[in-house]
Write an enzyme that holds these catalytic residues in place. Sequence first.
Site, PDB file in Angstrom:
ATOM      1  N   ARG A   1      -1.559  16.865  12.772  1.00  0.00           N
ATOM      2  CA  ARG A   1      -0.650  16.079  11.936  1.00  0.00           C
ATOM      3  C   ARG A   1      -0.167  16.818  10.689  1.00  0.00           C
ATOM      4  NH1 ARG A   1      -5.724  13.693  11.802  1.00  0.00           N
ATOM      5  NH2 ARG A   1      -6.866  13.828   9.824  1.00  0.00           N
TER       6      ARG A   1
ATOM      7  N   SER B   1       2.215  11.291   7.944  1.00  0.00           N
ATOM      8  CA  SER B   1       2.793  12.182   6.941  1.00  0.00           C
ATOM      9  C   SER B   1       3.636  13.296   7.539  1.00  0.00           C
ATOM     10  CB  SER B   1       1.678  12.780   6.085  1.00  0.00           C
ATOM     11  OG  SER B   1       1.101  11.801   5.273  1.00  0.00           O
TER      12      SER B   1
ATOM     13  N   TRP C   1       0.821  -1.208   0.000  1.00  0.00           N
ATOM     14  CA  TRP C   1       0.000   0.000   0.000  1.00  0.00           C
ATOM     15  C   TRP C   1       0.853   1.253   0.000  1.00  0.00           C
ATOM     16  CZ3 TRP C   1      -5.000   1.915   0.078  1.00  0.00           C
ATOM     17  CH2 TRP C   1      -5.177   3.189   0.604  1.00  0.00           C
ATOM     18  N   MET C   2       0.372   2.297  -0.710  1.00  0.00           N
ATOM     19  CA  MET C   2       1.001   3.614  -0.679  1.00  0.00           C
ATOM     20  C   MET C   2      -0.077   4.683  -0.627  1.00  0.00           C
ATOM     21  SD  MET C   2       3.561   5.421  -3.460  1.00  0.00           S
ATOM     22  CE  MET C   2       2.307   5.538  -4.740  1.00  0.00           C
ATOM     23  N   ASN C   3       0.106   5.688   0.273  1.00  0.00           N
ATOM     24  CA  ASN C   3      -0.730   6.878   0.167  1.00  0.00           C
ATOM     25  C   ASN C   3       0.137   8.136   0.148  1.00  0.00           C
ATOM     26  OD1 ASN C   3      -0.965   5.822   3.122  1.00  0.00           O
ATOM     27  ND2 ASN C   3      -1.721   7.894   3.400  1.00  0.00           N
ATOM     28  N   ASP C   4      -0.087   9.117   0.988  1.00  0.00           N
ATOM     29  CA  ASP C   4       0.454  10.459   0.823  1.00  0.00           C
ATOM     30  C   ASP C   4       1.945  10.515   0.468  1.00  0.00           C
ATOM     31  OD1 ASP C   4      -1.991  10.682   2.022  1.00  0.00           O
ATOM     32  OD2 ASP C   4      -1.338  11.966   3.657  1.00  0.00           O
TER      33      ASP C   4
ATOM     34  N   TRP D   1      -4.427  -0.056   3.863  1.00  0.00           N
ATOM     35  CA  TRP D   1      -3.795   0.855   4.812  1.00  0.00           C
ATOM     36  C   TRP D   1      -3.644   0.165   6.161  1.00  0.00           C
ATOM     37  CZ3 TRP D   1      -4.895   2.843   9.550  1.00  0.00           C
ATOM     38  CH2 TRP D   1      -4.217   4.002   9.954  1.00  0.00           C
TER      39      TRP D   1
END
Length: 480
Positions: A165, A95, A32-35, A59
């Site tokens: 955050r 993040s 998985w990859m996000n920001d 996630w």
Amino acid sequence: MNHLQRANEYIKQNKDKVTSRPYYHFTPEIGWMNDPNGFVFYKGEYHLFYQHNPYDVVWNKIHWGHAKTKDFVKWEHLPVALANDQSYDTHGCFSGSAIEKDGKLYLIYTGHIDPNIGFDRDESEIIQRQCVAYSKDGVHFEKYRLNPVIGEKQLPKGYLICDFRDPKVLEVNGTYYCVLAVRNTQRRGEIIMFTSDDLLNWSFHSSIYQTKFSENTLLECPDLFRIDDNDVLVFSEMPCDPEFSGQIKNKTTYVIGHMDFDQGKFIPGKKGLLDHGQTFYAPQSTEGENGERLLIGWMHRWHETMPPREYGFNGMMSIPRQLVVKNGDLLQQPFINRQKYFSVSALYENVKLQDKLDINGQAAGYLKIAMGENAQKFTIELNKSETKSTRVEVDAENNKLVIRSDYGSKEPIVLENCFGKSNYEKTLDFYLDLHSIELFVNSGEKVVSFTAYDQNKGTNLSITGSGTTLKEVRYETLRA
């Protein structure tokens, strides 16, 4: 074996199982990859960190993945930079950003604590605090022994530490500033600012942007930067509580204004969307090698079916965009070396559409359409197979564009007033890849991203219309 070693060993042993990667959009080696995080030009190369779960395509267990590039087409994957291995980040290294200081690369990120992660949210048990790690070689990072550096002591009353955050750091005249997203006690989003002389000791400075209570939004991933004489604030918006999820869509906003750093006050001006599609979120910018302002974002379709599990990965980054402010407008232009990596496959000039113009395509390519003065209505079909396609319906006379697709989401994307500036040539630039389409309208006056992970999409293209003349139709394919 520690958390970091375990993650890197798992990637090494399983990355070859991944299939169906896009050709020139960045993806993780596996999982998985996000920001995007820590986007920075450091020692002659662009480094990109990202939210990463190497162990699954969903996630969870968020690490910081890491890669570098010189041209945003060819990438070198590097070892995982951060793992959730400390008491202050035990449930995730969320993040953050990167900055160079005295030759070292510093990362500042959110340490996340939530003992119920993956289950019911209990805000009384969630803590988000800001932490620092640093590196001499830009690859191997050491976490600061006195982490966290921004937490309960520095956060004023009136804010909730359960949603605190996404630190983005910048340096102005020898002082470091950090913008952060936070939820206030009214449960609405704000962007606040902290200051430091050394990246390790921080103090609260001010609140620079507040949402209205009636907007029902929470803000994420703030970014503040300067382009010429303009200060630009970027943030992503989401519903402030689940009850508003039906009326508030995830989107990314920019505001052009003026930032008074001494007073800690941001004076907003023009506001707009960075992307008019459904799949662009949490972007981050950096200053490029030659002073350009570059931005890259996460392309993800919210609340839609994820890729087939057998792909072995989930998540893509957009191609980088160079940001320019021109006549008060924020323009976004693709920042890849197309001349180096793409070659012309078909070129037509002064095309009068009486019937259908068909083009044999490939899974990765580039399509440019420059409209003539008498352009009216025409339709572009992309990813075309015998029965399916993504259709871009252009109504140049009425400044309207609609995207409908048989892949991914069935919800149309509608752009109004997309050719409204008479001083811009009416152009459409499509960057096509295995799972995505990125459209730049009028040299980046507006941008639309679209993703679909469907298997066996078509690769051909066609343009249909009656009586419309197109000044140029150019199709290029990615070189092997």
